[in-house]
Design an enzyme around this catalytic site. Structure first.
Site, mmCIF file in Angstrom:
data_model
loop_
_atom_site.group_PDB
_atom_site.id
_atom_site.type_symbol
_atom_site.label_atom_id
_atom_site.label_comp_id
_atom_site.label_asym_id
_atom_site.label_seq_id
_atom_site.Cartn_x
_atom_site.Cartn_y
_atom_site.Cartn_z
ATOM 1 N N LYS A 1 28.450 63.280 8.280
ATOM 2 C CA LYS A 1 27.600 62.295 9.303
ATOM 3 C C LYS A 1 25.862 62.368 8.814
ATOM 4 O O LYS A 1 25.384 61.068 9.011
ATOM 5 C CB LYS A 1 27.640 62.092 10.675
ATOM 6 C CG LYS A 1 29.233 62.030 11.461
ATOM 7 C CD LYS A 1 30.028 61.840 12.532
ATOM 8 C CE LYS A 1 29.721 63.163 13.720
ATOM 9 N NZ LYS A 1 30.526 64.360 13.021
ATOM 10 N N ARG B 1 31.271 60.966 21.622
ATOM 11 C CA ARG B 1 32.444 62.116 21.367
ATOM 12 C C ARG B 1 33.771 61.929 22.025
ATOM 13 O O ARG B 1 34.534 63.169 21.736
ATOM 14 C CB ARG B 1 32.223 63.481 20.932
ATOM 15 C CG ARG B 1 31.312 63.630 19.504
ATOM 16 C CD ARG B 1 30.854 64.824 20.247
ATOM 17 N NE ARG B 1 30.667 66.436 18.765
ATOM 18 C CZ ARG B 1 30.002 66.329 17.665
ATOM 19 N NH1 ARG B 1 28.487 65.876 17.703
ATOM 20 N NH2 ARG B 1 29.783 67.074 17.229
ATOM 21 N N ARG C 1 27.920 75.757 4.925
ATOM 22 C CA ARG C 1 26.423 74.457 4.719
ATOM 23 C C ARG C 1 25.163 75.068 5.386
ATOM 24 O O ARG C 1 25.109 76.287 6.437
ATOM 25 C CB ARG C 1 27.132 73.419 6.629
ATOM 26 C CG ARG C 1 25.339 72.653 6.391
ATOM 27 C CD ARG C 1 26.225 71.019 7.290
ATOM 28 N NE ARG C 1 26.796 71.280 9.135
ATOM 29 C CZ ARG C 1 27.139 71.244 9.225
ATOM 30 N NH1 ARG C 1 27.281 69.346 9.243
ATOM 31 N NH2 ARG C 1 27.847 71.255 10.980
ATOM 32 N N ARG D 1 23.193 77.487 10.600
ATOM 33 C CA ARG D 1 23.044 76.723 12.132
ATOM 34 C C ARG D 1 24.611 77.977 13.008
ATOM 35 O O ARG D 1 25.494 78.551 12.507
ATOM 36 C CB ARG D 1 24.009 75.815 12.080
ATOM 37 C CG ARG D 1 23.088 74.402 12.891
ATOM 38 C CD ARG D 1 23.728 73.167 12.936
ATOM 39 N NE ARG D 1 24.371 72.758 13.538
ATOM 40 C CZ ARG D 1 25.445 71.821 13.471
ATOM 41 N NH1 ARG D 1 24.640 70.978 12.944
ATOM 42 N NH2 ARG D 1 26.234 71.117 14.348
ATOM 43 N N ARG E 1 35.459 74.313 16.866
ATOM 44 C CA ARG E 1 34.505 72.458 17.492
ATOM 45 C C ARG E 1 36.172 71.497 16.601
ATOM 46 O O ARG E 1 35.614 70.401 16.743
ATOM 47 C CB ARG E 1 33.608 72.859 15.646
ATOM 48 C CG ARG E 1 32.570 73.262 17.033
ATOM 49 C CD ARG E 1 31.000 73.211 16.107
ATOM 50 N NE ARG E 1 30.887 72.289 16.121
ATOM 51 C CZ ARG E 1 29.780 72.497 14.485
ATOM 52 N NH1 ARG E 1 29.783 73.200 13.474
ATOM 53 N NH2 ARG E 1 29.284 71.089 14.186
HETATM 54 P P1 AMP Z 1 26.568 67.785 15.733
HETATM 55 O O1 AMP Z 1 24.785 68.455 15.472
HETATM 56 O O2 AMP Z 1 26.698 66.688 15.751
HETATM 57 O O3 AMP Z 1 27.351 68.661 15.058
HETATM 58 O O4 AMP Z 1 26.193 68.221 17.298
HETATM 59 C C1 AMP Z 1 26.436 69.877 17.299
HETATM 60 C C2 AMP Z 1 26.715 70.672 18.758
HETATM 61 O O5 AMP Z 1 25.995 69.964 19.966
HETATM 62 C C3 AMP Z 1 28.322 70.059 18.981
HETATM 63 O O6 AMP Z 1 29.633 70.744 18.354
HETATM 64 C C4 AMP Z 1 28.344 69.714 20.796
HETATM 65 O O7 AMP Z 1 29.014 71.231 21.134
HETATM 66 C C5 AMP Z 1 26.835 69.353 20.854
HETATM 67 N N1 AMP Z 1 27.146 67.920 20.753
HETATM 68 C C6 AMP Z 1 26.712 66.720 19.990
HETATM 69 N N2 AMP Z 1 27.012 65.792 20.127
HETATM 70 C C7 AMP Z 1 28.156 65.515 21.410
HETATM 71 C C8 AMP Z 1 28.182 65.307 22.689
HETATM 72 N N3 AMP Z 1 28.371 63.413 22.035
HETATM 73 N N4 AMP Z 1 29.014 65.403 23.520
HETATM 74 C C9 AMP Z 1 29.779 67.042 24.036
HETATM 75 N N5 AMP Z 1 28.626 67.356 23.088
HETATM 76 C C10 AMP Z 1 27.851 67.213 22.092
#
Ligand code: AMP
Length: 204
Positions: free
Chosen positions: A11, A86, A120, A151, A162
């Protein structure tokens, strides 16, 4: 526009390219949380506890962050949401403060996701993603020169959590948007240029 897809589906990578092409802001809730964590803001402190465990930050916190961000002037001609919504509750909340025109679901077989995520490396400064298999030992971002990091939530145990959370909480969104006639699915198990070409075709 909303980008859907499992963690590791690409994404972020596609979001950069789409936003560059369409000249709209890239709104990644994950990036917003990481910035808050770095700056030790109250939201960052709350979010860190969930993110480190691979869990979702509560809907109320996340929805408010997005609502405020979408009210900024640069969003008035459109935007791309990456990582939000999400949950179905977040998608319902989004309908209250914005209109979604199209949802692109980047589809990658589950067995490929773990390898993609644990390998990654992400630019600390601009968020661009790379994979160790293609870095040839490089440790800086080719876009902005920032340092590439692994990360903390891309380690295997957290990645598994996740993916479990994604299947339980986020996958129902595919049906949610399909029922509204907004969902377009692209095959994410292709080289990034080909995925991007598919997305552009869908957007046309
Ligand atoms: P990402 O970079 O999109 O993979 O997001 C990293 C982490 O941030 C996720 O594993 C969640 O813990 C938190 N996070 C990101 N977006 C959301 C969302 N829309 N709702 C809840 N937690 C989020």
């Amino acid at each position: 526009m909303v980008l859907l897809g499992a963690p590791g589906a690409g994404k972020g990578t596609q979001a950069f390219r789409i936003c560059e092409k369409l000249n709209v802001p890239h709104i990644s809730t994950g990036d917003i949380f990481r910035k808050n964590i770095k700056e030790l803001t109250p939201i960052g402190v709350i979010a860190k506890g969930y993110i480190d465990k691979g869990e979702l930050v509560p809907d109320s916190v996340t929805e408010e962050i997005v609502r405020l961000r979408l009210a900024e002037p640069d969003c008035k001609n459109g935007y791309l949401l990456d990582g939000f919504p999400r949950t179905v509750a977040q998608a319902v909340a989004l309908e209250r403060f914005s209109k979604v025109d199209v949802v692109i679901d980047i589809d990658v077989p589950t067995e490929k996701l773990l390898r993609r995520m644990t390998g990654r490396r992400v630019c600390e400064k601009c968020g661009q993603s790379y994979h160790v298999d293609f870095l040839n030992g490089k440790t800086t971002c080719s876009e902005c020169g920032g340092s590439l990091i692994h990360r903390a939530d891309d380690v295997e145990e957290t990645v598994n959590e996740r993916l479990r959370v994604y299947a339980e909480k986020t996958m129902p969104l595919v049906q949610f948007y399909q029922d509204k006639g907004l969902l377009k699915r692209v095959n994410g198990d292709l080289p990034t240029d080909e995925v991007f070409a598919e997305i552009l075709k869908v957007l046309e």
